[in-house]
Design a protein around this motif. Sequence first.
Motif, PDB file in Angstrom:
ATOM      1  N   THR A  68      64.145  98.511   3.777  1.00 29.15           N
ATOM      2  CA  THR A  68      63.798  98.584   5.197  1.00 29.15           C
ATOM      3  C   THR A  68      65.068  98.981   5.927  1.00 29.15           C
ATOM      4  OG1 THR A  68      62.191  96.797   4.967  1.00 29.15           O
ATOM      5  CG2 THR A  68      62.936  97.335   7.206  1.00 29.15           C
ATOM      6  N   PRO A  69      65.055 100.070   6.679  1.00 30.43           N
ATOM      7  CA  PRO A  69      66.308 100.548   7.280  1.00 30.43           C
ATOM      8  C   PRO A  69      66.839  99.607   8.353  1.00 30.43           C
ATOM      9  CG  PRO A  69      64.450 101.853   8.056  1.00 30.43           C
ATOM     10  CD  PRO A  69      63.925 100.966   6.969  1.00 30.43           C
ATOM     11  N   PRO A  90      76.073  92.379  11.106  1.00 30.84           N
ATOM     12  CA  PRO A  90      75.511  91.205  10.428  1.00 30.84           C
ATOM     13  C   PRO A  90      75.764  91.255   8.928  1.00 30.84           C
ATOM     14  CG  PRO A  90      73.774  92.777  10.933  1.00 30.84           C
ATOM     15  CD  PRO A  90      75.045  93.345  11.518  1.00 30.84           C
ATOM     16  N   ALA A  91      75.559  90.144   8.261  1.00 29.62           N
ATOM     17  CA  ALA A  91      75.696  90.102   6.808  1.00 29.62           C
ATOM     18  C   ALA A  91      74.570  90.894   6.156  1.00 29.62           C
ATOM     19  CB  ALA A  91      75.662  88.656   6.325  1.00 29.62           C
ATOM     20  N   GLY A  92      74.852  91.442   4.975  1.00 23.68           N
ATOM     21  CA  GLY A  92      73.831  92.127   4.200  1.00 23.68           C
ATOM     22  C   GLY A  92      73.670  93.591   4.506  1.00 23.68           C
ATOM     23  N   VAL A  93      74.499  94.146   5.391  1.00 26.94           N
ATOM     24  CA  VAL A  93      74.403  95.560   5.765  1.00 26.94           C
ATOM     25  C   VAL A  93      75.604  96.309   5.190  1.00 26.94           C
ATOM     26  CG1 VAL A  93      74.307  97.217   7.666  1.00 26.94           C
ATOM     27  CG2 VAL A  93      73.170  94.992   7.883  1.00 26.94           C
ATOM     28  N   LEU A 106      75.124 100.993   7.830  1.00 29.54           N
ATOM     29  CA  LEU A 106      75.568 100.924   9.225  1.00 29.54           C
ATOM     30  C   LEU A 106      75.883 102.320   9.753  1.00 29.54           C
ATOM     31  CD1 LEU A 106      76.233  99.157  11.629  1.00 29.54           C
ATOM     32  CD2 LEU A 106      78.522  98.808  10.674  1.00 29.54           C
ATOM     33  N   PHE A 107      76.485 103.156   8.918  1.00 31.15           N
ATOM     34  CA  PHE A 107      76.805 104.528   9.323  1.00 31.15           C
ATOM     35  C   PHE A 107      75.536 105.280   9.694  1.00 31.15           C
ATOM     36  CE2 PHE A 107      77.854 108.986   8.763  1.00 31.15           C
ATOM     37  CZ  PHE A 107      79.126 109.085   9.292  1.00 31.15           C
ATOM     38  N   GLU A 108      74.505 105.195   8.864  1.00 32.09           N
ATOM     39  CA  GLU A 108      73.242 105.895   9.151  1.00 32.09           C
ATOM     40  C   GLU A 108      72.545 105.298  10.364  1.00 32.09           C
ATOM     41  OE1 GLU A 108      68.905 106.455   9.075  1.00 32.09           O
ATOM     42  OE2 GLU A 108      69.910 104.590   8.509  1.00 32.09           O
ATOM     43  N   ALA A 109      72.639 103.967  10.520  1.00 36.38           N
ATOM     44  CA  ALA A 109      72.037 103.328  11.696  1.00 36.38           C
ATOM     45  C   ALA A 109      72.715 103.811  12.975  1.00 36.38           C
ATOM     46  CB  ALA A 109      72.144 101.812  11.587  1.00 36.38           C
ATOM     47  N   HIS A 120      72.046 115.234  19.093  1.00 38.13           N
ATOM     48  CA  HIS A 120      71.318 115.718  17.922  1.00 38.13           C
ATOM     49  C   HIS A 120      72.197 115.851  16.682  1.00 38.13           C
ATOM     50  CE1 HIS A 120      67.888 116.296  20.485  1.00 38.13           C
ATOM     51  NE2 HIS A 120      68.562 117.092  21.292  1.00 38.13           N
ATOM     52  N   LYS A 121      73.467 116.129  16.864  1.00 37.24           N
ATOM     53  CA  LYS A 121      74.395 116.223  15.737  1.00 37.24           C
ATOM     54  C   LYS A 121      75.586 115.302  15.996  1.00 37.24           C
ATOM     55  CE  LYS A 121      73.192 120.930  14.321  1.00 37.24           C
ATOM     56  NZ  LYS A 121      73.715 122.298  14.029  1.00 37.24           N
ATOM     57  N   PRO A 122      75.404 113.996  15.760  1.00 38.12           N
ATOM     58  CA  PRO A 122      76.477 113.043  16.050  1.00 38.12           C
ATOM     59  C   PRO A 122      77.733 113.322  15.228  1.00 38.12           C
ATOM     60  CG  PRO A 122      74.396 111.910  15.632  1.00 38.12           C
ATOM     61  CD  PRO A 122      74.203 113.337  15.231  1.00 38.12           C
TER      62      PRO A 122
END
Length: 303
Positions: A68-69, A90-93, A106-109, A120-122
């Motif tokens: 789950t993202p 948070p923990a687990g990421v 975290l990077f993709e989030a 559109h292109k971060p």
Amino acid sequence: MMQQFQLEKAAPRLDIFLATASGLSRGKIRKIIDFGGAHVDGRRVRRLSCPLRAGQKVELFLDDHPLTPFRLSEEHIVFEDSNLIVINKPAGVLTQPTPARLKGTLFEALEHHLRQQGIHKPSIGMHQRLDVSTTGLLTFSIHEMAHKNLAQQAAEHALQRTYLALVDGKPEPASGTIHTQIVRRNKRTISVESGGKEAITHYELIQEIAEPEGGSFSLLRIHLETGRSHQIRAHLSEQNHPLLGDSFYGGKMSAAGQQFTRPLLHSSRLELHHPVSHEELRFEVPLPADLAALLPSSPEQQR
């Protein structure tokens, strides 16, 4: 964990082939591919219908994290402007992509968060990392104007983090510096007499907590001069005061009637200069619930 398959004959679809070869359900395989856990001839492939040729090598990478993202919300964002974002992780990421996943880190989030704002292109600069189990503050540059300066601050150790840690026992002396050379061997960080990378850890006892059945554990404030992988975990373990919850480095998995699911380490304070305005910035977040629940003290004593 990684499963590897060599194709003896062509297959029309990646998802069907992997479901058959691995024994996993097609639904789970589709999620794994979407998260980035499928690689064909060494390249990540996220297209379910990707056709396969005879002779190709397919690798399936699996981890123990949910399919789950993770998504950023207001509770995670401590500071944000057009150049910089500070996040309370948070923990687990996972901080950054791994062979098992591109999505859900975290990077993709953060990429998703910026796209939701119409970017559109971060353009994202990663200058710090935290272990998947570690909570707390870290920062990213999110504009090309900010990347170079923030990278320079990180390289010069001007980007400073303070950690809070719960460890077994009580360190003697109550404050000090651990200065060794460290290397990575078999996924562990260890100190060596020579040939390693310099690692400097400063610690200070904040509070000792006695356990009813005997023994004690302590809350430490920690500052790093160097940011080596697993530096805090290895240094404290070698002082016979491993992090609570850190079984990999010899830490207890329970104390004060509580069971732990992760090493109890928290990045509590972050100090830096804004990469564009050069304003001095300081951020601080409280202990997460699993650490705070072990402490009888007031928040002021944890600073």
